[in-house]
Design a protein around this motif. Structure first.
Motif, PDB file in Angstrom:
ATOM      1  N   ARG A 132     -23.567  33.032 -61.833  1.00  0.00           N
ATOM      2  CA  ARG A 132     -24.493  33.673 -60.890  1.00  0.00           C
ATOM      3  C   ARG A 132     -24.892  32.717 -59.772  1.00  0.00           C
ATOM      4  O   ARG A 132     -24.974  33.108 -58.617  1.00  0.00           O
ATOM      5  N   ARG A 133     -25.135  31.463 -60.139  1.00  0.00           N
ATOM      6  CA  ARG A 133     -25.491  30.476 -59.120  1.00  0.00           C
ATOM      7  C   ARG A 133     -24.378  30.319 -58.086  1.00  0.00           C
ATOM      8  O   ARG A 133     -24.631  30.163 -56.892  1.00  0.00           O
ATOM      9  N   SER A 134     -23.135  30.359 -58.548  1.00  0.00           N
ATOM     10  CA  SER A 134     -22.003  30.182 -57.629  1.00  0.00           C
ATOM     11  C   SER A 134     -21.862  31.352 -56.662  1.00  0.00           C
ATOM     12  O   SER A 134     -21.230  31.221 -55.612  1.00  0.00           O
ATOM     13  N   LEU A 135     -22.438  32.497 -57.010  1.00  0.00           N
ATOM     14  CA  LEU A 135     -22.339  33.687 -56.153  1.00  0.00           C
ATOM     15  C   LEU A 135     -23.482  33.775 -55.139  1.00  0.00           C
ATOM     16  O   LEU A 135     -23.473  34.666 -54.278  1.00  0.00           O
ATOM     17  N   ARG A 136     -24.466  32.869 -55.241  1.00  0.00           N
ATOM     18  CA  ARG A 136     -25.630  32.947 -54.348  1.00  0.00           C
ATOM     19  C   ARG A 136     -25.268  32.545 -52.922  1.00  0.00           C
ATOM     20  O   ARG A 136     -24.443  31.662 -52.698  1.00  0.00           O
ATOM     21  N   ARG A 137     -25.935  33.201 -51.976  1.00  0.00           N
ATOM     22  CA  ARG A 137     -25.758  32.868 -50.563  1.00  0.00           C
ATOM     23  C   ARG A 137     -26.578  31.630 -50.231  1.00  0.00           C
ATOM     24  O   ARG A 137     -27.704  31.474 -50.679  1.00  0.00           O
ATOM     25  N   ASP A 138     -26.004  30.753 -49.433  1.00  0.00           N
ATOM     26  CA  ASP A 138     -26.717  29.548 -49.010  1.00  0.00           C
ATOM     27  C   ASP A 138     -27.809  29.909 -48.008  1.00  0.00           C
ATOM     28  O   ASP A 138     -27.639  30.801 -47.176  1.00  0.00           O
ATOM     29  N   ASP A 139     -28.929  29.218 -48.122  1.00  0.00           N
ATOM     30  CA  ASP A 139     -30.043  29.404 -47.191  1.00  0.00           C
ATOM     31  C   ASP A 139     -30.751  28.054 -47.099  1.00  0.00           C
ATOM     32  O   ASP A 139     -31.182  27.520 -48.124  1.00  0.00           O
ATOM     33  N   PRO A 140     -30.869  27.501 -45.883  1.00  0.00           N
ATOM     34  CA  PRO A 140     -31.491  26.173 -45.735  1.00  0.00           C
ATOM     35  C   PRO A 140     -32.904  26.087 -46.321  1.00  0.00           C
ATOM     36  O   PRO A 140     -33.332  25.015 -46.752  1.00  0.00           O
ATOM     37  N   SER A 141     -33.620  27.213 -46.340  1.00  0.00           N
ATOM     38  CA  SER A 141     -34.999  27.184 -46.843  1.00  0.00           C
ATOM     39  C   SER A 141     -35.075  27.306 -48.362  1.00  0.00           C
ATOM     40  O   SER A 141     -36.150  27.186 -48.945  1.00  0.00           O
ATOM     41  N   LEU A 142     -33.925  27.579 -49.008  1.00  0.00           N
ATOM     42  CA  LEU A 142     -33.918  27.766 -50.457  1.00  0.00           C
ATOM     43  C   LEU A 142     -32.887  26.841 -51.098  1.00  0.00           C
ATOM     44  O   LEU A 142     -31.690  27.150 -51.093  1.00  0.00           O
ATOM     45  N   PRO A 143     -33.333  25.716 -51.642  1.00  0.00           N
ATOM     46  CA  PRO A 143     -32.402  24.748 -52.254  1.00  0.00           C
ATOM     47  C   PRO A 143     -31.552  25.364 -53.362  1.00  0.00           C
ATOM     48  O   PRO A 143     -30.425  24.933 -53.585  1.00  0.00           O
ATOM     49  N   THR A 144     -32.083  26.378 -54.064  1.00  0.00           N
ATOM     50  CA  THR A 144     -31.338  26.997 -55.165  1.00  0.00           C
ATOM     51  C   THR A 144     -30.445  28.125 -54.678  1.00  0.00           C
ATOM     52  O   THR A 144     -29.727  28.733 -55.469  1.00  0.00           O
ATOM     53  N   LEU A 163     -22.871  32.172 -67.778  1.00  0.00           N
ATOM     54  CA  LEU A 163     -23.343  33.267 -66.927  1.00  0.00           C
ATOM     55  C   LEU A 163     -24.263  32.743 -65.833  1.00  0.00           C
ATOM     56  O   LEU A 163     -24.198  33.176 -64.680  1.00  0.00           O
ATOM     57  N   ARG A 164     -25.118  31.795 -66.221  1.00  0.00           N
ATOM     58  CA  ARG A 164     -26.042  31.211 -65.251  1.00  0.00           C
ATOM     59  C   ARG A 164     -25.288  30.485 -64.139  1.00  0.00           C
ATOM     60  O   ARG A 164     -25.580  30.637 -62.951  1.00  0.00           O
ATOM     61  N   SER A 165     -24.293  29.691 -64.528  1.00  0.00           N
ATOM     62  CA  SER A 165     -23.490  28.962 -63.540  1.00  0.00           C
ATOM     63  C   SER A 165     -22.731  29.923 -62.636  1.00  0.00           C
ATOM     64  O   SER A 165     -22.623  29.706 -61.427  1.00  0.00           O
TER      65      SER A 165
END
Length: 203
Positions: free
Chosen positions: A74-86, A70-72
């Protein structure tokens, strides 16, 4: 003489911590099941996931695999943002974190007003005044603390110090606002409005 009746001992419940979850495993309706719940200080006690096994340890092992999957996901669904490495947390992650953290009424009112402005944002001075914060810096400090807490909820690993960027978008690399108008991260806006509604309170 009649037989002495003995009360059956209640089935043993095995408890184990995993990251931000408390896992409880035991016999339920003749089936061994393990269930994960947010652990304190979360005030929102809801079932996150469950798994079954031949033994309590087996069920817990299967549940941990489910939680990691589930954690993986959710991480795969996150939007990329240069200021947020995660990456930017998803709306679901923000909503779960807000339920777990239960911010105080003052901060929630500010978040709600800010979310209602959607992508246009608000003048931070106006938001601070309306939210009864002494200064804009006091409001930003509250946002910084909230963002750090949200990151601790959605990320088990120790994350970078990007609390304000978790709450607001368009933050400079040094953690400052580019101008006096700021907007919440869109996913946080969606989560706040889902939890608190899309109407401004009359009081």
């Amino acid at each position: 003489m009649g037989k002495i009746s003995r009360k059956a001992n209640p089935p043993e419940i095995v408890e184990r911590e995993h990251g931000r979850y408390m896992i409880k495993a035991g016999l339920l309706q003749n089936t061994i099941v393990a269930r994960a719940f947010p652990k304190p200080p979360s005030k929102f006690r809801h079932l996150v996931a469950e798994a079954f096994g031949k033994t309590a340890d087996d069920a817990i092992e299967q549940l941990i695999k489910t939680l990691e999957a589930l954690r993986s996901e959710r991480r795969s669904l996150r939007r990329d943002d240069p200021s947020l490495p995660t990456g930017v947390p998803t709306s679901d992650e923000y909503a779960d974190a807000l339920r777990s953290l239960s911010p105080g009424p003052k901060l929630l009112r500010a978040l709600h007003d800010h979310a209602l402005s959607r992508r246009w944002g608000l003048r931070m001075a106006d938001l601070a005044t309306a939210g009864e914060f002494a200064t804009v810096q006091d409001l930003l400090s509250a946002y910084q603390r909230l963002g750090t807490d949200i990151l601790r909820v959605v990320e088990q690993d120790e994350g970078p110090d990007v609390g304000l960027q978790i709450v607001m978008c368009g933050i400079n690399g040094d953690g400052s606002l580019p101008n006096d108008i700021g907007a919440l991260q869109p996913e946080l806006q969606d989560a706040v409005l889902r939890l608190l509604g899309s109407d401004r309170p009359s009081v």
